[in-house]
Design a protein around this motif. Structure first.
Motif, PDB file in Angstrom:
ATOM      1  N   GLY A  45      50.969  37.248 -10.987  1.00  0.00           N
ATOM      2  CA  GLY A  45      50.067  36.968 -10.507  1.00  0.00           C
ATOM      3  C   GLY A  45      48.790  36.825 -11.298  1.00  0.00           C
ATOM      4  N   GLU A  46      48.880  36.555 -12.518  1.00  0.00           N
ATOM      5  CA  GLU A  46      47.794  36.364 -13.593  1.00  0.00           C
ATOM      6  C   GLU A  46      46.657  35.491 -13.089  1.00  0.00           C
ATOM      7  N   ARG A  47      46.849  34.370 -12.570  1.00  0.00           N
ATOM      8  CA  ARG A  47      45.890  33.451 -11.862  1.00  0.00           C
ATOM      9  C   ARG A  47      45.262  34.173 -10.721  1.00  0.00           C
ATOM     10  N   VAL A 104      49.280  31.153  -2.364  1.00  0.00           N
ATOM     11  CA  VAL A 104      48.255  31.775  -2.622  1.00  0.00           C
ATOM     12  C   VAL A 104      48.616  32.091  -4.082  1.00  0.00           C
ATOM     13  N   LYS A 105      47.590  31.634  -5.007  1.00  0.00           N
ATOM     14  CA  LYS A 105      47.843  31.697  -6.260  1.00  0.00           C
ATOM     15  C   LYS A 105      46.610  31.940  -7.185  1.00  0.00           C
ATOM     16  N   ASN A 106      45.479  31.270  -6.855  1.00  0.00           N
ATOM     17  CA  ASN A 106      44.352  31.355  -7.628  1.00  0.00           C
ATOM     18  C   ASN A 106      43.080  32.331  -7.224  1.00  0.00           C
ATOM     19  N   ARG A 134      65.977  44.406 -10.013  1.00  0.00           N
ATOM     20  CA  ARG A 134      64.842  44.431 -10.895  1.00  0.00           C
ATOM     21  C   ARG A 134      65.008  43.596 -12.040  1.00  0.00           C
ATOM     22  N   GLN A 135      64.247  42.394 -12.245  1.00  0.00           N
ATOM     23  CA  GLN A 135      64.408  41.795 -13.505  1.00  0.00           C
ATOM     24  C   GLN A 135      63.664  42.551 -14.747  1.00  0.00           C
ATOM     25  N   ALA A 136      64.350  42.416 -15.675  1.00  0.00           N
ATOM     26  CA  ALA A 136      63.897  42.918 -16.881  1.00  0.00           C
ATOM     27  C   ALA A 136      62.725  41.951 -17.939  1.00  0.00           C
ATOM     28  N   ILE A 194      50.393  44.111  -6.114  1.00  0.00           N
ATOM     29  CA  ILE A 194      51.111  43.159  -6.026  1.00  0.00           C
ATOM     30  C   ILE A 194      50.701  42.005  -4.881  1.00  0.00           C
ATOM     31  N   LYS A 195      51.213  40.728  -5.078  1.00  0.00           N
ATOM     32  CA  LYS A 195      50.779  39.814  -3.958  1.00  0.00           C
ATOM     33  C   LYS A 195      51.319  40.113  -2.771  1.00  0.00           C
ATOM     34  N   VAL A 196      52.575  40.605  -2.441  1.00  0.00           N
ATOM     35  CA  VAL A 196      53.225  40.776  -1.321  1.00  0.00           C
ATOM     36  C   VAL A 196      52.397  41.751  -0.404  1.00  0.00           C
ATOM     37  N   LEU A 199      63.734  36.825  -1.648  1.00  0.00           N
ATOM     38  CA  LEU A 199      62.227  36.956  -1.848  1.00  0.00           C
ATOM     39  C   LEU A 199      62.324  37.216  -3.622  1.00  0.00           C
ATOM     40  N   VAL A 200      61.756  36.163  -4.156  1.00  0.00           N
ATOM     41  CA  VAL A 200      61.479  36.175  -5.543  1.00  0.00           C
ATOM     42  C   VAL A 200      59.835  36.670  -5.541  1.00  0.00           C
ATOM     43  N   ALA A 201      59.843  38.197  -6.328  1.00  0.00           N
ATOM     44  CA  ALA A 201      58.492  38.811  -6.360  1.00  0.00           C
ATOM     45  C   ALA A 201      58.379  39.677  -7.455  1.00  0.00           C
ATOM     46  N   GLY A 202      58.692  38.816  -8.621  1.00  0.00           N
ATOM     47  CA  GLY A 202      58.533  39.759  -9.975  1.00  0.00           C
ATOM     48  C   GLY A 202      57.282  39.111 -10.567  1.00  0.00           C
ATOM     49  N   GLY A 203      56.564  38.160 -10.313  1.00  0.00           N
ATOM     50  CA  GLY A 203      55.621  37.386 -10.761  1.00  0.00           C
ATOM     51  C   GLY A 203      54.403  38.179 -11.184  1.00  0.00           C
TER      52      GLY A 203
HETATM   53  P1  UTP Z   1      54.159  31.903  -9.613  1.00  0.00           P
HETATM   54  O1  UTP Z   1      54.179  30.533 -10.058  1.00  0.00           O
HETATM   55  O2  UTP Z   1      53.411  32.150  -8.473  1.00  0.00           O
HETATM   56  O3  UTP Z   1      53.713  32.628 -10.991  1.00  0.00           O
HETATM   57  O4  UTP Z   1      55.602  32.243  -9.358  1.00  0.00           O
HETATM   58  P2  UTP Z   1      53.576  34.194 -10.992  1.00  0.00           P
HETATM   59  O5  UTP Z   1      54.038  34.705 -12.285  1.00  0.00           O
HETATM   60  O6  UTP Z   1      53.762  35.028  -9.770  1.00  0.00           O
HETATM   61  O7  UTP Z   1      51.809  34.136 -11.082  1.00  0.00           O
HETATM   62  P3  UTP Z   1      50.968  33.667 -12.553  1.00  0.00           P
HETATM   63  O8  UTP Z   1      51.585  32.552 -12.968  1.00  0.00           O
HETATM   64  O9  UTP Z   1      51.021  34.719 -13.324  1.00  0.00           O
HETATM   65  O10 UTP Z   1      49.613  33.499 -11.775  1.00  0.00           O
HETATM   66  C1  UTP Z   1      56.413  31.704  -8.360  1.00  0.00           C
HETATM   67  C2  UTP Z   1      57.461  32.755  -7.761  1.00  0.00           C
HETATM   68  O11 UTP Z   1      58.149  33.454  -8.786  1.00  0.00           O
HETATM   69  C3  UTP Z   1      57.936  34.659  -8.747  1.00  0.00           C
HETATM   70  C4  UTP Z   1      56.581  34.957  -8.323  1.00  0.00           C
HETATM   71  O12 UTP Z   1      56.563  36.353  -7.559  1.00  0.00           O
HETATM   72  C5  UTP Z   1      56.347  33.988  -7.107  1.00  0.00           C
HETATM   73  O13 UTP Z   1      57.031  34.413  -5.791  1.00  0.00           O
HETATM   74  N1  UTP Z   1      58.411  35.163 -10.241  1.00  0.00           N
HETATM   75  C6  UTP Z   1      57.742  34.524 -11.344  1.00  0.00           C
HETATM   76  C7  UTP Z   1      59.239  35.930 -10.439  1.00  0.00           C
HETATM   77  O14 UTP Z   1      59.973  36.455  -9.348  1.00  0.00           O
HETATM   78  N2  UTP Z   1      59.728  36.342 -11.763  1.00  0.00           N
HETATM   79  C8  UTP Z   1      59.110  36.023 -12.587  1.00  0.00           C
HETATM   80  O15 UTP Z   1      59.447  36.176 -13.825  1.00  0.00           O
HETATM   81  C9  UTP Z   1      58.072  34.709 -12.322  1.00  0.00           C
END
Ligand code: UTP
Length: 663
Positions: free
Chosen positions: A186-188, A482-484, A263-265, A194-196, A180-184
């Motif tokens: 989620g600014e939008r 779910v992004k927006n 954990r990504q840096a 956290i989104k998860v 699971l990539v969950a480092g984003g």
């Molecule tokens: P998104 O395109 O949804 O981007 O990432 P985001 O950064 O989570 O949300 P915004 O753009 O700020 O609104 C797609 C997937 O990649 C992960 C996110 O957690 C999501 O599962 N991701 C994104 C990472 O794990 N690392 C990152 O540096 C960026």
């Protein structure tokens, strides 16, 4: 500090990072930070004068020799960060140290690139090159030709071929690693968490992370206890909250040893084409940083040592999935089956893509010389690329869709070739930059940018003989990210696009579950759409089917053994979790059945009628309600209804109006 000592320390500063850190075999590579690796080599007049100026200006006052060396290195021409030290002559040493510690940590964690350079010197050097290319508006695909990938499958859910691939892939789940990539950030979405941790749907209230963990538990229940590993990539923004969520919920029933957090840096944000780092407006001694993109997952997995361990356990495939596209789990079994049948080293899950849609396209790219590759092309590059090769641009074909499958960024990768490719490349991913320019000169940014890397660029690391393809599924079955936040969601819906808000994702789950029950022969009435916060959603009837109820479509068909003897009215709500068979059910109201491991339930001769549960408006941020629910502008009022929870192992029947009998 004596200037002589400082200039001695500075001798290395004019030496390029690549020269300081020559490429060596992976095993021999030092993990030391590039700045700490600086040794005396190649003195320069520039270094001396930088040091002298900083010392005269009082920038270095109160710092140790090591810290002063770091300041001088940052101020050197190579790094170009002298602007950070304006005002440092009057600053407290502890404030200065705060920024220097942050720099040292990022320097240590920025991965080594394919040329063997590493640390922030490599980051700045990459950034200057990529920013110059971007400012020049260079086309990275100049001279390439594009075609539809040869190896792939376009699926129709429920057909014989779909079911055959799903059966093949279903048997592979036990040997699959889930990532699971969950480092984003989620600014939008603008959600303060956290989104998860958001509920994927509010009928069961299960969070995204809970559903993913439940899917892994479901695999284990079907496979005699063999546990599937879950790797979660977090970032500095999400790590602590993800760990806390897992701890608070006892890892949602998984063993902690089954879950691996990487954990990504973050990397420094960049304010100019010269790759100038940016200090925070609130605190000039803290740099603005951002995640480096989900491509880091490959670098981290390579460095973690987990891949050989997974191979030794007999795992054959790795599935990468995103934080909020919960429907992807319905499609993963069939995609695994396609990977196996077509011998794919990498398989991208896709959906039919409308012409011009803001979604990447899976394309076969052939450069003027050398090997071609199958890869995602970002939507903002596709039209120009297709036109540059004499085509009509990003247009639909006879099917009404673009011929190029729309990438949803769920990837199925064969573990052997994957681990080999990472070992050969050292795990570094290609980077890109995407600044938003403030004017036509392409020299001023609207807001700071940063280098990123994307996990779907993996084909660039795979050998030319590796087969890369796609598996396309219908959207209703596999697509619910779910992004927006609500404003953008309403705007997207107005354009006829999927709104991608928490409510839209929830509605997509209910609609998919209703469609699958219909596929199994049940009658499920469609309710009238509801409108909350200006967004129209198909929320009725809400139907929650946990992965423990059905992991695959085939399993769902078997669970709904009664077919046409199962009827669900539009005013109903149905939640099923566990080993439950629907033999005959007439539902007009709310029914929830949760069956613990070891419990099996048959619903037979049941006619359940009650007032049901209803959707009601709530204010976002309403007191007493979790923000992850109220953000949607609605909540489900659960009063009355039939709720059955069975924990004592055994066989049970639910009949009549919801009477439970032990068999
Ligand atoms: P998104 O395109 O949804 O981007 O990432 P985001 O950064 O989570 O949300 P915004 O753009 O700020 O609104 C797609 C997937 O990649 C992960 C996110 O957690 C999501 O599962 N991701 C994104 C990472 O794990 N690392 C990152 O540096 C960026």
């Amino acid at each position: 500090m004596a200037f002589a000592t400082l200039s001695c320390l500075l001798l290395a500063l004019c030496v390029p990072a690549a020269a300081r850190s020559p490429r060596r075999p992976a095993a021999a590579r030092s993990r030391r930070a590039s700045l700490l690796a600086m040794q005396t080599a190649g003195a320069g007049g520039e270094a001396d004068s930088v040091a002298a100026r900083l010392e005269t200006d009082g920038v270095l006052s109160g710092l140790t020799a090591e810290e002063a060396r770091l300041v001088c290195w940052l101020a050197s021409e190579e790094m170009g960060q002298a602007h950070l030290f304006a005002g440092w002559s009057a600053a407290a040493p502890d404030d200065k140290r705060r920024l220097l510690r942050q720099v040292a940590e990022m320097d240590a964690r920025y991965p080594e690139d394919a040329a063997g350079a590493r640390g922030l010197a490599a980051y700045v050097s990459h950034a200057r090159t990529l920013l110059a290319e971007s400012a020049a508006d260079l086309n990275p695909f100049d001279g390439y030709t594009v075609s539809v990938p040869r190896d792939g499958e376009r699926m129709e859910v429920g057909t014989a071929s779909f079911r055959a691939d799903e059966a093949r892939g279903g048997a592979m789940l036990k040997d699959t690693v889930f990532v699971l990539v969950a480092g984003g950030l989620g600014e939008r979405l603008g959600f303060d968490g956290i989104k998860v941790a958001l509920p994927a749907e509010t009928l069961s209230g299960a969070t995204f992370l809970e559903i993913y963990c439940t899917a892994l538990r479901a695999i284990e229940e079907r496979e005699g206890g063999r546990k599937a590993p879950l790797v979660i990539m977090t970032s500095e923004d999400t790590h602590a909250l993800t760990e806390a969520l897992l701890l608070e919920h006892g890892y949602y029933g998984l063993q902690p040893s089954q879950v691996h957090l990487l954990r990504q840096a973050n990397v420094p944000a960049l304010g100019s084409n010269a790759a100038a780092f940016v200090a925070s407006e609130e605190d000039p001694f803290t740099l603005l940083t951002k995640p480096h993109g989900h491509g880091d997952v490959h670098t981290l997995l390579h460095g973690s040592g987990l891949l050989p361990a997974f191979a030794a356990e007999g795992r054959s495939h790795v599935v990468f999935f995103q934080d909020t596209n919960v429907l992807a789990f319905k499609a993963i079994p069939a995609a695994l089956g396609v990977s196996e049948r077509l011998g794919l080293a990498m398989n991208s899950l896709a959906v039919p893509r409308a012409a011009g849609e803001a979604a990447g396209a899976i394309c076969r790219l052939q450069p003027p010389a050398g090997d071609g590759l199958v890869m995602n092309v970002e939507y903002n590059q596709l039209d120009a690329l297709l036109r540059s090769t004499g085509g009509a641009g990003d247009e639909a074909d006879g099917s009404g869709y673009s011929p190029y499958p729309g990438n949803v960024n769920t990837l199925v990768v064969a573990l052997g070739p994957y681990a080999d490719a990472l070992a050969a490349s050292g795990g570094a991913m290609p980077e890109f930059v995407n600044p938003k320019y403030a004017d036509a000169s392409r020299s001023v940014f609207k807001k700071p940018t940063r280098l990123e890397c994307m996990m779907q660029e993996l084909p660039k690391l795979l050998p030319a003989h590796a087969t890369v393809g796609f598996t396309q599924f219908e959207r209703w079955f596999s697509f619910s990210p779910v992004k927006n936040a609500i404003g953008d969601a309403v705007a997207q819906a107005a354009k006829g696009n999927y709104a991608a808000s928490p409510g839209a994702g929830e509605a997509a789950v209910y609609e998919a579950n209703a469609a699958l029950l219909r596929l199994a022969g049940a009658t499920v009435e469609a309710g009238a759409p509801s409108s909350f916060l200006g967004l129209t959603l198909g929320l009725s009837p809400p139907i929650s089917l946990s992965p423990r109820f059905a992991l695959t479509t085939d399993e769902l068909m078997r669970r709904v053994s009664g077919g046409a003897a199962v009827r669900i009215s539009a005013a109903s709500a149905l939640e099923l979790d566990g080993d439950i068979e629907l033999s005959s059910l007439d539902l007009d109201g709310a029914l929830s059945i949760r069956a613990s491991p070891g419990v099996s339930v048959v619903v037979r001769g049941a006619t359940v009628r009650n007032a049901g549960w209803c959707w009601e408006s709530v204010e976002p941020g309403a007191a007493g309600m979790p923000a992850g629910v109220s953000i949607r502008g609605y909540a489900l009022r659960k009063e009355g209804g039939v709720q059955i929870e069975l924990q004592e192992p055994g066989r049970y029947e639910v009949s009549g109006g919801g009477v439970v009998t032990r068999l």
